[in-house]
Design a protein around this motif. Structure first.
Motif, PDB file in Angstrom:
ATOM      1  N   GLN A   1     -12.464 -42.183 -80.388  1.00 31.15           N
ATOM      2  CA  GLN A   1     -12.230 -42.789 -81.890  1.00 31.15           C
ATOM      3  C   GLN A   1     -10.983 -43.253 -81.977  1.00 31.15           C
ATOM      4  O   GLN A   1     -10.615 -43.946 -82.678  1.00 31.15           O
ATOM      5  N   GLY A   2      -9.806 -42.521 -81.440  1.00 31.54           N
ATOM      6  CA  GLY A   2      -8.491 -42.628 -81.622  1.00 31.54           C
ATOM      7  C   GLY A   2      -7.885 -43.702 -80.869  1.00 31.54           C
ATOM      8  O   GLY A   2      -7.154 -44.425 -81.828  1.00 31.54           O
ATOM      9  N   ILE A   3      -8.451 -44.186 -80.013  1.00 36.51           N
ATOM     10  CA  ILE A   3      -8.062 -45.385 -79.472  1.00 36.51           C
ATOM     11  C   ILE A   3      -8.268 -46.777 -80.249  1.00 36.51           C
ATOM     12  O   ILE A   3      -7.946 -47.702 -80.201  1.00 36.51           O
ATOM     13  N   ARG A   4      -9.471 -46.450 -81.019  1.00 30.40           N
ATOM     14  CA  ARG A   4      -9.783 -47.601 -82.067  1.00 30.40           C
ATOM     15  C   ARG A   4      -9.227 -47.634 -83.315  1.00 30.40           C
ATOM     16  O   ARG A   4      -9.595 -48.214 -84.310  1.00 30.40           O
ATOM     17  N   ASP A   5      -7.860 -46.816 -83.385  1.00 25.83           N
ATOM     18  CA  ASP A   5      -7.190 -46.910 -84.713  1.00 25.83           C
ATOM     19  C   ASP A   5      -6.524 -48.301 -84.675  1.00 25.83           C
ATOM     20  O   ASP A   5      -6.244 -49.101 -83.767  1.00 25.83           O
TER      21      ASP A   5
ATOM     22  N   SER B   1     -10.240 -54.738 -78.277  1.00 25.32           N
ATOM     23  CA  SER B   1     -11.098 -54.257 -77.458  1.00 25.32           C
ATOM     24  C   SER B   1     -11.075 -54.892 -76.078  1.00 25.32           C
ATOM     25  O   SER B   1     -11.937 -54.557 -75.160  1.00 25.32           O
ATOM     26  N   LYS B   2      -9.983 -55.991 -75.965  1.00 24.30           N
ATOM     27  CA  LYS B   2      -9.925 -56.827 -74.728  1.00 24.30           C
ATOM     28  C   LYS B   2      -8.787 -55.798 -73.890  1.00 24.30           C
ATOM     29  O   LYS B   2      -8.526 -56.167 -72.683  1.00 24.30           O
ATOM     30  N   SER B   3      -8.188 -55.141 -74.251  1.00 20.63           N
ATOM     31  CA  SER B   3      -7.041 -54.397 -73.553  1.00 20.63           C
ATOM     32  C   SER B   3      -7.605 -53.569 -72.506  1.00 20.63           C
ATOM     33  O   SER B   3      -8.487 -52.994 -72.678  1.00 20.63           O
ATOM     34  N   LYS B   4      -6.695 -53.662 -71.559  1.00 14.81           N
ATOM     35  CA  LYS B   4      -7.543 -52.773 -70.303  1.00 14.81           C
ATOM     36  C   LYS B   4      -7.167 -51.292 -70.488  1.00 14.81           C
ATOM     37  O   LYS B   4      -7.990 -50.476 -70.142  1.00 14.81           O
ATOM     38  N   VAL B   5      -6.061 -50.969 -71.379  1.00  9.19           N
ATOM     39  CA  VAL B   5      -6.016 -49.506 -71.612  1.00  9.19           C
ATOM     40  C   VAL B   5      -7.070 -49.102 -72.400  1.00  9.19           C
ATOM     41  O   VAL B   5      -7.727 -47.946 -72.100  1.00  9.19           O
ATOM     42  N   VAL B   6      -7.519 -49.881 -73.503  1.00  9.20           N
ATOM     43  CA  VAL B   6      -8.782 -49.425 -74.172  1.00  9.20           C
ATOM     44  C   VAL B   6     -10.148 -49.351 -73.236  1.00  9.20           C
ATOM     45  O   VAL B   6     -10.973 -48.396 -73.367  1.00  9.20           O
ATOM     46  N   GLN B   7     -10.038 -50.241 -72.481  1.00  8.25           N
ATOM     47  CA  GLN B   7     -11.369 -50.359 -71.639  1.00  8.25           C
ATOM     48  C   GLN B   7     -11.485 -49.267 -70.629  1.00  8.25           C
ATOM     49  O   GLN B   7     -12.476 -48.588 -70.407  1.00  8.25           O
ATOM     50  N   SER B   8     -10.010 -48.809 -70.211  1.00  3.17           N
ATOM     51  CA  SER B   8     -10.157 -47.577 -69.247  1.00  3.17           C
ATOM     52  C   SER B   8     -10.307 -46.239 -69.829  1.00  3.17           C
ATOM     53  O   SER B   8     -11.163 -45.630 -69.499  1.00  3.17           O
ATOM     54  N   ILE B   9      -9.625 -46.291 -71.115  1.00  8.61           N
ATOM     55  CA  ILE B   9     -10.208 -44.903 -71.936  1.00  8.61           C
ATOM     56  C   ILE B   9     -11.747 -44.970 -72.230  1.00  8.61           C
ATOM     57  O   ILE B   9     -12.304 -43.917 -72.170  1.00  8.61           O
ATOM     58  N   ASP B  10     -12.187 -46.084 -72.542  1.00  8.14           N
ATOM     59  CA  ASP B  10     -13.809 -46.056 -72.909  1.00  8.14           C
ATOM     60  C   ASP B  10     -14.583 -45.545 -71.707  1.00  8.14           C
ATOM     61  O   ASP B  10     -15.508 -44.857 -71.620  1.00  8.14           O
ATOM     62  N   SER B  11     -13.997 -45.976 -70.564  1.00  6.24           N
ATOM     63  CA  SER B  11     -14.828 -45.626 -69.087  1.00  6.24           C
ATOM     64  C   SER B  11     -14.623 -44.322 -69.064  1.00  6.24           C
ATOM     65  O   SER B  11     -15.579 -43.819 -68.586  1.00  6.24           O
ATOM     66  N   VAL B  12     -13.413 -43.727 -69.123  1.00  5.92           N
ATOM     67  CA  VAL B  12     -13.031 -42.103 -69.001  1.00  5.92           C
ATOM     68  C   VAL B  12     -14.051 -41.547 -69.819  1.00  5.92           C
ATOM     69  O   VAL B  12     -14.549 -40.408 -69.366  1.00  5.92           O
ATOM     70  N   CYS B  13     -14.159 -41.872 -71.142  1.00  3.98           N
ATOM     71  CA  CYS B  13     -14.738 -41.052 -72.055  1.00  3.98           C
ATOM     72  C   CYS B  13     -16.365 -41.159 -71.579  1.00  3.98           C
ATOM     73  O   CYS B  13     -17.041 -40.103 -71.966  1.00  3.98           O
ATOM     74  N   PHE B  14     -16.744 -42.211 -71.241  1.00  7.31           N
ATOM     75  CA  PHE B  14     -18.308 -42.507 -70.922  1.00  7.31           C
ATOM     76  C   PHE B  14     -18.394 -41.483 -69.666  1.00  7.31           C
ATOM     77  O   PHE B  14     -19.465 -40.740 -69.670  1.00  7.31           O
ATOM     78  N   VAL B  15     -17.782 -41.569 -68.739  1.00  2.00           N
ATOM     79  CA  VAL B  15     -17.846 -40.811 -67.505  1.00  2.00           C
ATOM     80  C   VAL B  15     -17.887 -39.291 -67.656  1.00  2.00           C
ATOM     81  O   VAL B  15     -18.675 -38.504 -67.204  1.00  2.00           O
ATOM     82  N   ARG B  16     -16.905 -38.772 -68.699  1.00  6.10           N
ATOM     83  CA  ARG B  16     -17.016 -37.189 -69.281  1.00  6.10           C
ATOM     84  C   ARG B  16     -18.195 -37.150 -69.892  1.00  6.10           C
ATOM     85  O   ARG B  16     -18.661 -35.832 -69.605  1.00  6.10           O
ATOM     86  N   THR B  17     -18.725 -37.836 -70.737  1.00  2.33           N
ATOM     87  CA  THR B  17     -19.909 -37.687 -71.413  1.00  2.33           C
ATOM     88  C   THR B  17     -21.096 -37.569 -70.563  1.00  2.33           C
ATOM     89  O   THR B  17     -21.954 -36.461 -70.613  1.00  2.33           O
ATOM     90  N   ILE B  18     -21.263 -38.435 -69.457  1.00  2.94           N
ATOM     91  CA  ILE B  18     -22.198 -38.222 -68.688  1.00  2.94           C
ATOM     92  C   ILE B  18     -22.314 -37.086 -67.847  1.00  2.94           C
ATOM     93  O   ILE B  18     -23.223 -36.345 -67.675  1.00  2.94           O
ATOM     94  N   ASP B  19     -21.173 -36.852 -67.348  1.00  3.00           N
ATOM     95  CA  ASP B  19     -20.752 -35.622 -66.582  1.00  3.00           C
ATOM     96  C   ASP B  19     -21.383 -34.402 -67.442  1.00  3.00           C
ATOM     97  O   ASP B  19     -21.787 -33.496 -66.769  1.00  3.00           O
ATOM     98  N   PHE B  20     -20.938 -34.036 -68.633  1.00  2.00           N
ATOM     99  CA  PHE B  20     -21.158 -33.173 -69.577  1.00  2.00           C
ATOM    100  C   PHE B  20     -22.856 -33.084 -69.665  1.00  2.00           C
ATOM    101  O   PHE B  20     -23.113 -32.093 -69.641  1.00  2.00           O
ATOM    102  N   ILE B  21     -23.439 -34.236 -69.827  1.00  2.00           N
ATOM    103  CA  ILE B  21     -25.027 -34.093 -70.167  1.00  2.00           C
ATOM    104  C   ILE B  21     -25.599 -33.570 -68.876  1.00  2.00           C
ATOM    105  O   ILE B  21     -26.362 -32.884 -68.874  1.00  2.00           O
ATOM    106  N   LYS B  22     -25.114 -33.997 -67.955  1.00  2.00           N
ATOM    107  CA  LYS B  22     -25.648 -33.689 -66.452  1.00  2.00           C
ATOM    108  C   LYS B  22     -25.596 -31.953 -66.242  1.00  2.00           C
ATOM    109  O   LYS B  22     -26.527 -31.467 -65.752  1.00  2.00           O
ATOM    110  N   LYS B  23     -24.382 -31.593 -66.745  1.00 10.91           N
ATOM    111  CA  LYS B  23     -24.430 -30.054 -66.514  1.00 10.91           C
ATOM    112  C   LYS B  23     -24.867 -29.025 -67.404  1.00 10.91           C
ATOM    113  O   LYS B  23     -25.652 -28.183 -67.087  1.00 10.91           O
ATOM    114  N   TYR B  24     -24.746 -29.616 -68.901  1.00  7.54           N
ATOM    115  CA  TYR B  24     -25.116 -28.831 -69.907  1.00  7.54           C
ATOM    116  C   TYR B  24     -26.134 -29.476 -70.701  1.00  7.54           C
ATOM    117  O   TYR B  24     -26.798 -28.709 -71.763  1.00  7.54           O
TER     118      TYR B  24
END
Length: 199
Positions: free
Chosen positions: A53-57, A63-86
């Motif tokens: 949410q912070g990157i959406r300030d 939305s086309k920024s590579k930084v935003v897209q990278s952070i979105d990707s990191v958040c998604f991967v961390r979320t999926i990893d969390f769901i797989k484990k817990y």
């Protein structure tokens, strides 16, 4: 004599206050809890939500920024990893933080920011599994899945609010069989005939 009494009274009050303060400090120290595994998991949920949410300030959002897209990707991967484990964070896992906004929303925004990933078999099956285990509501998952169908395929299969972004503004009759199977997959009743529309 009066001065001695005042001094003694002053010293007594000072002693009493200092003893009370020491007792209060001991009480605070003695009730300090150690961090539990759930506390750590809640901190991870909060960190992902805050980053997402912070990157959406408005000051930095593009939305086309590579930084935003990278952070979105990191958040998604961390979320999926969390769901797989817990698993999807339940109220029980979130504990005393369950009503704290960044934790109560958990991973919903992250999922909604990645409709294109919802069709991936691993992601789709993981979320369906969470529904079957009772950790995630089917009504929430259909929003994730339907956003994919609407924004990536131009049609709704779950009849969510996203259907307004389609040309048909509803579920096509030609997609009834697919829609029925997807609803049943999540343990939901099939959509009533009244929601299906002609092309």
């Amino acid at each position: 004599m009066k001065i001695k009494i005042k001094i003694l009274l002053y010293l007594f009050i000072l002693f009493f206050v200092s003893c009370s303060t020491m007792k209060e400090r001991q009480r605070i120290v003695s009730t300090t809890q150690k961090m539990t595994l759930n506390d750590s998991l809640v901190m991870e949920i909060h960190a992902i939500f805050t980053l997402d949410q912070g990157i959406r300030d408005t000051a930095v959002w593009d939305s086309k920024s590579k930084v935003v897209q990278s952070i979105d990707s990191v958040c998604f991967v961390r979320t999926i990893d969390f769901i797989k484990k817990y698993g999807w964070p339940t109220r029980e896992l979130k504990g005393k933080y369950a009503d704290y906004e960044p934790v109560s929303f958990a991973f919903v925004p992250v999922m909604l920011h990645h409709p294109n990933r919802m069709i991936e078999p691993e992601i789709h099956e993981l979320l369906v599994k969470q529904v079957r285990e009772g950790k995630l509501k089917a009504e929430t998952v259909i929003i994730f899945f339907d956003k994919y169908w609407v924004f990536c395929k131009g049609k709704s299969l779950y009849n969510t609010g996203f259907k307004v972004f389609t040309r048909a503004k509803g579920v096509l009759k030609s997609d009834k069989e697919l829609s029925d199977s997807l609803m049943r997959e999540l343990g939901l009743d099939v959509l009533p005939d009244s929601v299906f529309v002609e092309q």
